[in-house]
Design a protein around this motif. Structure first.
Motif, PDB file in Angstrom:
ATOM      1  N   ASP A 101       0.851  -1.201   0.000  1.00  0.00           N
ATOM      2  CA  ASP A 101       0.000   0.000   0.000  1.00  0.00           C
ATOM      3  C   ASP A 101       0.882   1.245   0.000  1.00  0.00           C
ATOM      4  O   ASP A 101       2.040   1.201   0.413  1.00  0.00           O
ATOM      5  CB  ASP A 101      -0.965   0.006   1.200  1.00  0.00           C
ATOM      6  CG  ASP A 101      -0.265  -0.215   2.534  1.00  0.00           C
ATOM      7  OD1 ASP A 101       0.793  -0.885   2.566  1.00  0.00           O
ATOM      8  OD2 ASP A 101      -0.776   0.282   3.555  1.00  0.00           O
ATOM      9  N   CYS A 102       0.314   2.345  -0.486  1.00  0.00           N
ATOM     10  CA  CYS A 102       1.106   3.563  -0.629  1.00  0.00           C
ATOM     11  C   CYS A 102       0.187   4.765  -0.472  1.00  0.00           C
ATOM     12  O   CYS A 102      -1.002   4.685  -0.803  1.00  0.00           O
ATOM     13  CB  CYS A 102       1.782   3.585  -1.999  1.00  0.00           C
ATOM     14  SG  CYS A 102       2.953   4.952  -2.175  1.00  0.00           S
ATOM     15  N   ASN A 103       0.736   5.859  -0.002  1.00  0.00           N
ATOM     16  CA  ASN A 103      -0.065   7.087   0.085  1.00  0.00           C
ATOM     17  C   ASN A 103      -0.243   7.741  -1.288  1.00  0.00           C
ATOM     18  O   ASN A 103      -1.069   8.625  -1.453  1.00  0.00           O
ATOM     19  CB  ASN A 103       0.568   8.083   1.070  1.00  0.00           C
ATOM     20  CG  ASN A 103       2.039   8.327   0.796  1.00  0.00           C
ATOM     21  OD1 ASN A 103       2.782   7.386   0.496  1.00  0.00           O
ATOM     22  ND2 ASN A 103       2.482   9.556   0.890  1.00  0.00           N
ATOM     23  N   LEU A 104       0.552   7.307  -2.282  1.00  0.00           N
ATOM     24  CA  LEU A 104       0.420   7.835  -3.644  1.00  0.00           C
ATOM     25  C   LEU A 104      -0.087   6.750  -4.593  1.00  0.00           C
ATOM     26  O   LEU A 104      -0.133   5.571  -4.230  1.00  0.00           O
ATOM     27  CB  LEU A 104       1.776   8.331  -4.156  1.00  0.00           C
ATOM     28  CG  LEU A 104       2.445   9.452  -3.352  1.00  0.00           C
ATOM     29  CD1 LEU A 104       3.713   9.894  -4.055  1.00  0.00           C
ATOM     30  CD2 LEU A 104       1.494  10.625  -3.177  1.00  0.00           C
ATOM     31  N   ARG A 105      -0.443   7.190  -5.807  1.00  0.00           N
ATOM     32  CA  ARG A 105      -0.763   6.225  -6.867  1.00  0.00           C
ATOM     33  C   ARG A 105      -0.104   6.753  -8.142  1.00  0.00           C
ATOM     34  O   ARG A 105      -0.741   7.431  -8.952  1.00  0.00           O
ATOM     35  CB  ARG A 105      -2.277   6.093  -7.072  1.00  0.00           C
ATOM     36  CG  ARG A 105      -2.628   4.933  -8.025  1.00  0.00           C
ATOM     37  CD  ARG A 105      -3.933   5.180  -8.750  1.00  0.00           C
ATOM     38  NE  ARG A 105      -4.268   4.113  -9.673  1.00  0.00           N
ATOM     39  CZ  ARG A 105      -3.731   3.988 -10.902  1.00  0.00           C
ATOM     40  NH1 ARG A 105      -2.834   4.853 -11.344  1.00  0.00           N
ATOM     41  NH2 ARG A 105      -4.108   2.990 -11.683  1.00  0.00           N
ATOM     42  N   CYS A 106       1.178   6.470  -8.279  1.00  0.00           N
ATOM     43  CA  CYS A 106       1.920   6.983  -9.430  1.00  0.00           C
ATOM     44  C   CYS A 106       1.492   6.213 -10.678  1.00  0.00           C
ATOM     45  O   CYS A 106       1.276   4.997 -10.604  1.00  0.00           O
ATOM     46  CB  CYS A 106       3.412   6.838  -9.186  1.00  0.00           C
ATOM     47  SG  CYS A 106       3.905   7.619  -7.631  1.00  0.00           S
ATOM     48  N   ASN A 107       1.437   6.917 -11.808  1.00  0.00           N
ATOM     49  CA  ASN A 107       0.839   6.275 -12.982  1.00  0.00           C
ATOM     50  C   ASN A 107       1.768   5.267 -13.665  1.00  0.00           C
ATOM     51  O   ASN A 107       1.385   4.639 -14.631  1.00  0.00           O
ATOM     52  CB  ASN A 107       0.323   7.317 -13.979  1.00  0.00           C
ATOM     53  CG  ASN A 107       1.431   8.224 -14.470  1.00  0.00           C
ATOM     54  OD1 ASN A 107       2.615   7.919 -14.297  1.00  0.00           O
ATOM     55  ND2 ASN A 107       1.059   9.337 -15.063  1.00  0.00           N
ATOM     56  N   TYR A 108       2.993   5.098 -13.162  1.00  0.00           N
ATOM     57  CA  TYR A 108       3.876   4.068 -13.718  1.00  0.00           C
ATOM     58  C   TYR A 108       4.349   3.089 -12.656  1.00  0.00           C
ATOM     59  O   TYR A 108       5.320   2.360 -12.876  1.00  0.00           O
ATOM     60  CB  TYR A 108       5.094   4.699 -14.402  1.00  0.00           C
ATOM     61  CG  TYR A 108       5.841   5.681 -13.536  1.00  0.00           C
ATOM     62  CD1 TYR A 108       6.484   5.251 -12.388  1.00  0.00           C
ATOM     63  CD2 TYR A 108       5.865   7.025 -13.852  1.00  0.00           C
ATOM     64  CE1 TYR A 108       7.145   6.139 -11.571  1.00  0.00           C
ATOM     65  CE2 TYR A 108       6.526   7.929 -13.042  1.00  0.00           C
ATOM     66  CZ  TYR A 108       7.166   7.469 -11.903  1.00  0.00           C
ATOM     67  OH  TYR A 108       7.806   8.351 -11.091  1.00  0.00           O
ATOM     68  N   CYS A 109       3.699   3.074 -11.500  1.00  0.00           N
ATOM     69  CA  CYS A 109       4.185   2.222 -10.399  1.00  0.00           C
ATOM     70  C   CYS A 109       4.294   0.765 -10.871  1.00  0.00           C
ATOM     71  O   CYS A 109       3.318   0.166 -11.331  1.00  0.00           O
ATOM     72  CB  CYS A 109       3.237   2.307  -9.212  1.00  0.00           C
ATOM     73  SG  CYS A 109       3.851   1.356  -7.805  1.00  0.00           S
ATOM     74  N   CYS A 110       5.476   0.189 -10.746  1.00  0.00           N
ATOM     75  CA  CYS A 110       5.712  -1.141 -11.328  1.00  0.00           C
ATOM     76  C   CYS A 110       5.053  -2.261 -10.521  1.00  0.00           C
ATOM     77  O   CYS A 110       4.970  -3.390 -10.996  1.00  0.00           O
ATOM     78  CB  CYS A 110       7.214  -1.399 -11.507  1.00  0.00           C
ATOM     79  SG  CYS A 110       8.125  -1.499  -9.965  1.00  0.00           S
ATOM     80  N   ARG A 112       1.935  -1.635  -8.863  1.00  0.00           N
ATOM     81  CA  ARG A 112       0.521  -1.241  -8.726  1.00  0.00           C
ATOM     82  C   ARG A 112       0.159  -0.820  -7.309  1.00  0.00           C
ATOM     83  O   ARG A 112      -0.902  -1.165  -6.790  1.00  0.00           O
ATOM     84  CB  ARG A 112      -0.404  -2.391  -9.168  1.00  0.00           C
ATOM     85  CG  ARG A 112      -0.208  -2.853 -10.592  1.00  0.00           C
ATOM     86  CD  ARG A 112      -1.131  -4.019 -10.933  1.00  0.00           C
ATOM     87  NE  ARG A 112      -0.924  -4.472 -12.297  1.00  0.00           N
ATOM     88  CZ  ARG A 112       0.000  -5.358 -12.659  1.00  0.00           C
ATOM     89  NH1 ARG A 112       0.803  -5.879 -11.751  1.00  0.00           N
ATOM     90  NH2 ARG A 112       0.121  -5.711 -13.926  1.00  0.00           N
ATOM     91  N   SER A 113       1.054  -0.107  -6.649  1.00  0.00           N
ATOM     92  CA  SER A 113       0.735   0.366  -5.294  1.00  0.00           C
ATOM     93  C   SER A 113      -0.181   1.575  -5.351  1.00  0.00           C
ATOM     94  O   SER A 113      -0.156   2.350  -6.308  1.00  0.00           O
ATOM     95  CB  SER A 113       2.023   0.730  -4.550  1.00  0.00           C
ATOM     96  OG  SER A 113       2.733  -0.435  -4.225  1.00  0.00           O
ATOM     97  N   SER A 114      -0.964   1.738  -4.296  1.00  0.00           N
ATOM     98  CA  SER A 114      -1.882   2.876  -4.193  1.00  0.00           C
ATOM     99  C   SER A 114      -2.468   2.852  -2.786  1.00  0.00           C
ATOM    100  O   SER A 114      -2.290   1.886  -2.051  1.00  0.00           O
ATOM    101  CB  SER A 114      -3.004   2.756  -5.231  1.00  0.00           C
ATOM    102  OG  SER A 114      -3.930   1.787  -4.804  1.00  0.00           O
ATOM    103  N   GLY A 146       8.507  -0.695  -1.081  1.00  0.00           N
ATOM    104  CA  GLY A 146       7.102  -1.054  -1.048  1.00  0.00           C
ATOM    105  C   GLY A 146       6.487  -0.735  -2.403  1.00  0.00           C
ATOM    106  O   GLY A 146       7.212  -0.685  -3.400  1.00  0.00           O
ATOM    107  N   GLY A 147       5.295  -0.278  -2.348  1.00  0.00           N
ATOM    108  CA  GLY A 147       4.498   0.524  -1.460  1.00  0.00           C
ATOM    109  C   GLY A 147       5.360   1.577  -0.759  1.00  0.00           C
ATOM    110  O   GLY A 147       6.492   1.823  -1.119  1.00  0.00           O
ATOM    111  N   GLU A 148       4.733   2.219   0.204  1.00  0.00           N
ATOM    112  CA  GLU A 148       5.470   3.196   1.008  1.00  0.00           C
ATOM    113  C   GLU A 148       5.748   2.573   2.370  1.00  0.00           C
ATOM    114  O   GLU A 148       4.839   2.437   3.201  1.00  0.00           O
ATOM    115  CB  GLU A 148       4.654   4.489   1.133  1.00  0.00           C
ATOM    116  CG  GLU A 148       5.242   5.504   2.082  1.00  0.00           C
ATOM    117  CD  GLU A 148       6.733   5.784   1.841  1.00  0.00           C
ATOM    118  OE1 GLU A 148       7.099   6.150   0.719  1.00  0.00           O
ATOM    119  OE2 GLU A 148       7.537   5.627   2.797  1.00  0.00           O
TER     120      GLU A 148
HETATM  121  S1  SF4 Z   1       5.363   2.697  -4.410  1.00  0.00           S
HETATM  122 FE1  SF4 Z   1       6.510   4.455  -5.249  1.00  0.00          FE
HETATM  123  S2  SF4 Z   1       6.004   4.443  -7.453  1.00  0.00           S
HETATM  124 FE2  SF4 Z   1       4.500   3.125  -6.412  1.00  0.00          FE
HETATM  125  S3  SF4 Z   1       2.742   4.472  -5.988  1.00  0.00           S
HETATM  126 FE3  SF4 Z   1       4.061   4.525  -4.174  1.00  0.00          FE
HETATM  127  S4  SF4 Z   1       5.458   6.250  -4.434  1.00  0.00           S
HETATM  128 FE4  SF4 Z   1       4.523   5.807  -6.408  1.00  0.00          FE
END
Ligand code: SF4
Length: 344
Positions: A101-110, A112-114, A146-148
């Motif tokens: 899991d991540c606080n961001l959802r980057c559009n290229y996250c390898c 698929r974290s979000s 991660g994720g974050e």
């Molecule tokens: S893990 Fe990194 S690349 Fe993936 S959504 Fe989070 S910050 Fe963005």
């Protein structure tokens, strides 16, 4: 989400015994080096033949989606690029995906974290055991990602356990250094823990387009804070072109960021990315990567079945050996090809 290809071939019920090969050769003639072609089939059983054909013709099998009645393989036209870092011994580097899991959802996250991605935590107990066994196996660098990872309440203990085993680098978006998380950061040993913080561009525009409005400013603030706290900080940029990389280099030069504290890499065509560099297993020198689901070939595809080596993490010596065996098999394929092509 399936990878988009330049050419889509519907092979129907054809196999290599019933005329598939001419179709593949004709399709190869229509794509340029580096482009992708996809083969869909009603015969999932031809997967091993497709893989062998790719090796024999020196094209790279980038993705396989095989279901009971239908399969699709994505093939990159052209050989694997020369191996980077091939001199590093397998097993020196160890990657841990502590969560997804991540606080961001980057559009290229390898991977698929979000914020909505299930956590799938590796957990402190497993990390402690991994760290202890890794030390015995001669691991010299641990990367925590991660994720974050900073979303985890126990990240301080996780990093402390890793840092005892080997110098440890934490990959983070640098946006969560406040409150109790900042206290956790402050308690970490500066001589054993490095922070690798993502910053994609010299100005907010491109970074924010990929990662979310306002994220560049918060990451830059996190970088400043971590440096002020006395940590070694590496800046890591994910870019789409050589021009973007050069742009970022100029920015790093202006801020006197040393060469060893910069990482600039291209977007990989994995996870959420819909464009980027297509990477097959044969392209990647293995860097052993552990997630809650098992042991993977490389961190760039740490949830992709083509890079899964084993679902058994322990004993760590055995999972390291499984990657060694898979790497040896990969080398054996290459040597066999060399004999085939050199025998005249
Ligand atoms: S893990 Fe990194 S690349 Fe993936 S959504 Fe989070 S910050 Fe963005």
């Amino acid at each position: 989400m399936a990878i988009k290809a330049t050419i889509e071939i519907d092979a129907g019920n054809k196999t290599f015994a019933t005329g598939l090969m001419p179709d593949l050769i004709a399709a190869l003639r229509r794509v340029r080096a580096g482009e992708l072609m996809a083969v869909s089939s009603n015969e999932p059983g031809i997967g091993p033949d497709i893989e062998a054909w790719c090796r024999f013709t020196r094209n790279a099998l980038v993705e396989s989606n095989v279901e009971a009645r239908r399969a699709r393989w994505v093939i990159r036209c052209g050989d694997a690029p020369a191996e980077r870092d091939a001199g590093r011994a397998l097993g020196q580097r160890l990657w841990l995906y502590t969560n997804f899991d991540c606080n961001l959802r980057c559009n290229y996250c390898c991977v698929r974290s979000s914020p909505r991605a299930p956590r799938r935590a590796l957990g402190l107990a497993r990390v402690r055991r991994i760290a202890a066994e890794a030390r015995e196996l001669g691991v010299t660098e641990i990367f925590v990602t991660g994720g974050e990872p900073f979303l985890l309440p126990e990240i301080g203990e996780i990093l402390a356990a890793c840092a005892i085993a080997a110098p440890t680098t934490l990959l983070t978006n640098g946006m969560l250094f406040s409150g109790r998380r900042l206290d956790m950061l402050r308690a970490l040993p500066r001589d054993r823990v490095t922070l690798q913080i993502s910053l994609d561009s010299p100005t907010p525009e491109r970074h924010d387009r990929n990662r979310g409005l306002g994220t560049w400013a918060r990451a830059w603030k996190g970088i400043g804070l971590a440096r002020a706290e006395g940590f070694r900080v590496r800046l890591a940029a994910t870019v789409a072109s050589d021009a973007e990389a050069e742009d970022f280099r100029i920015f790093l030069d202006a801020h006197q960021i040393a060469e060893e504290n910069r990482i600039i890499r291209r977007i990989a065509l994995r996870g959420f990315a819909d464009e980027g560099i297509a990477l097959a297993r044969a392209d990647l020198v293995p860097e052993i990567t552990i997630t809650a689901e098992g042991v993977y070939w490389h961190p760039v595809g740490a949830e992709d079945t083509d890079l899964l080596v084993t679902t058994e993490i322990f004993p760590l010596a055995e999972s390291f050996a499984a990657v060694q065996r898979a790497w040896a098999r990969e080398g054996e394929h290459q040597r066999r090809l060399a004999r085939i092509f050199n025998c005249a």
